[in-house]
Design a protein around this motif. Structure first.
Motif, PDB file in Angstrom:
ATOM      1  N   THR A  21       0.705  -1.158  -0.237  1.00  0.00           N
ATOM      2  CA  THR A  21       0.157   0.122  -0.094  1.00  0.00           C
ATOM      3  C   THR A  21       1.004   1.217   0.017  1.00  0.00           C
ATOM      4  O   THR A  21       1.725   1.323   0.773  1.00  0.00           O
ATOM      5  CB  THR A  21      -0.900  -0.014   1.375  1.00  0.00           C
ATOM      6  N   PHE A  22       0.552   1.954  -0.742  1.00  0.00           N
ATOM      7  CA  PHE A  22       1.472   3.348  -1.041  1.00  0.00           C
ATOM      8  C   PHE A  22       0.600   4.457  -0.595  1.00  0.00           C
ATOM      9  O   PHE A  22      -0.525   4.517  -1.312  1.00  0.00           O
ATOM     10  CB  PHE A  22       2.051   3.561  -2.410  1.00  0.00           C
ATOM     11  N   ILE A  23       0.981   5.533  -0.182  1.00  0.00           N
ATOM     12  CA  ILE A  23       0.251   6.800  -0.017  1.00  0.00           C
ATOM     13  C   ILE A  23       1.220   7.827  -0.780  1.00  0.00           C
ATOM     14  O   ILE A  23       2.164   8.037  -0.471  1.00  0.00           O
ATOM     15  CB  ILE A  23       0.020   7.329   1.669  1.00  0.00           C
ATOM     16  N   ILE A  24       0.366   8.437  -1.551  1.00  0.00           N
ATOM     17  CA  ILE A  24       0.891   9.611  -2.509  1.00  0.00           C
ATOM     18  C   ILE A  24       0.953  10.935  -1.492  1.00  0.00           C
ATOM     19  O   ILE A  24       0.076  11.245  -1.128  1.00  0.00           O
ATOM     20  CB  ILE A  24       0.208   9.990  -3.736  1.00  0.00           C
ATOM     21  N   ASP A  25       2.513  11.331  -1.531  1.00  0.00           N
ATOM     22  CA  ASP A  25       2.780  12.400  -0.492  1.00  0.00           C
ATOM     23  C   ASP A  25       2.186  13.929  -1.345  1.00  0.00           C
ATOM     24  O   ASP A  25       1.815  14.103  -2.561  1.00  0.00           O
ATOM     25  CB  ASP A  25       4.056  12.855  -0.436  1.00  0.00           C
TER      26      ASP A  25
END
Length: 350
Positions: A21-25
């Protein structure tokens, strides 16, 4: 250069699929999602990423998107990909498969004992997946692993465990099934013969599982939860046979050797499970006749007494619930019958 994302989660399901899971900054410039993912997946081509997106292996904020979607600040990306440390080439082989159900999207196989599920170190041929590759190529000679990774394998059962296993026949079906395994919605019930008389009618084992620190081919429990992966098994006693019990084990999670490790942790090792010490007398008398009886039982069922009896999942295309149930294999049937006859004439002795 500072990384433009946070990786907030990484886990394995049945050792074949990895979910990240990636969260875009904030401040990240809008970019096509296929290009963005390609830069973060080792050895990935744009075509491979696009096929994965099309098949549903990537979601953004819980929704499927197209390859031209442009990422935005705060987006949550979930990427599911095949991972297998024992990867080896899968050579199609004409092997008999006990197929209990098949359509255009999935196939359910009743695996025989002593059959390895997938090729790996020491087992490069004769596996269930070698047979599945041959079977699928007869239907579609153009099929390649890039289109259907691992020829649709989404979970596995141990070499000596018998019973039901589901495989996908399309990449879309594979992503749908992989998500069901991650979300613990697949119904899996096993039948096992274990050492000892279980006093409770049933219970739940909630203990993390990880590799044994000394014996790397084995796994063990870490009840405090400071190591390993969360694992939950619900068990119910079906039959008490003095020195052994027949139990149903329902998996809430699917870790390697989960039932074998969990049952051992509560003092009820699976019968004839040589890796975990079940291939010797753990309960019973000291008399020679009893030892001969147990040796005969080992000969009747020369493997870990575990069978994947029931399997239920949501069909990837129709959305309908599918349930499958399989008969006990002959060796486990004979084993239980032999113990049943024995206990009719022998009182319980500790």
């Amino acid at each position: 250069m500072e990384e433009d994302l946070d990786i907030v989660q990484e886990e394995n399901a049945e050792e074949f699929y990895e979910r990240k899971t990636f969260i875009i900054d904030k401040g990240q410039e809008p970019m096509r999602i296929d290009k963005w993912m390609q830069a973060r997946i080792e050895n990935a081509t744009r075509s491979k990423v696009q096929k994965g997106i099309e098949a549903g292996f990537l979601t953004v904020n819980g929704q499927q998107v197209k390859s031209n979607y442009k990422i935005k600040s705060g987006d949550e990306l979930v990427w599911i990909s095949v991972t297998n440390p024992d990867y080896s080439e899968i050579k199609p082989e004409n092997i008999f498969l006990d197929i209990v159900y098949e359509d255009d999207a999935v196939m359910v196989i009743n695996k025989a004992p002593n059959m390895v599920v997938h090729p790996g170190v020491g087992n490069y041929s004769g596996t269930l997946l070698n047979g599945v590759a041959y079977h699928l190529l007869q239907q579609n000679p153009q099929l390649i692993e890039e289109d259907l990774p691992r020829f649709g394998l989404v979970h596995r059962i141990d070499k000596n465990t018998t019973g039901l296993i589901v495989l996908a026949k399309t990449a879309e079906a594979a992503s749908h099934l992989a998500k069901q395994f991650f979300n613990h919605t697949v119904i899996r019930k096993y039948l096992a013969v274990v050492w000892g008389n279980i006093e409770e009618d049933g219970g739940t084992i909630d203990a993390n599982i990880a590799r044994h620190e000394r014996f790397r081919k084995m796994f063990t429990t870490y009840p405090e939860g400071d190591k390993g992966k969360n694992a939950i098994t619900h068990y119910k006693v079906l039959q008490r046979l003095n020195y052994v019990s027949v139990v149903e084990c329902k998996l809430e999670t699917g870790r390697t050797h989960q039932i074998r490790v969990h049952m051992k942790s509560i003092g009820h090792t699976l019968f004839n499970d040589w890796e975990y010490g079940g291939d010797r007398i753990l309960k019973g008398t000291i008399y020679t006749k009893y030892k001969q009886f147990v040796d005969n039982c080992f000969a009747i069922c020369p493997r870990c007494a575990l069978h994947a009896k029931t399997l239920g999942f949501i069909h990837p295309i129709t959305g309908k619930e599918l349930f499958f149930d399989s008969d006990l294999p002959h060796d486990m049937q004979q084993l239980i019958e032999k113990w049943t006859k024995y206990t009719q004439h022998k009182p319980l002795e500790e």
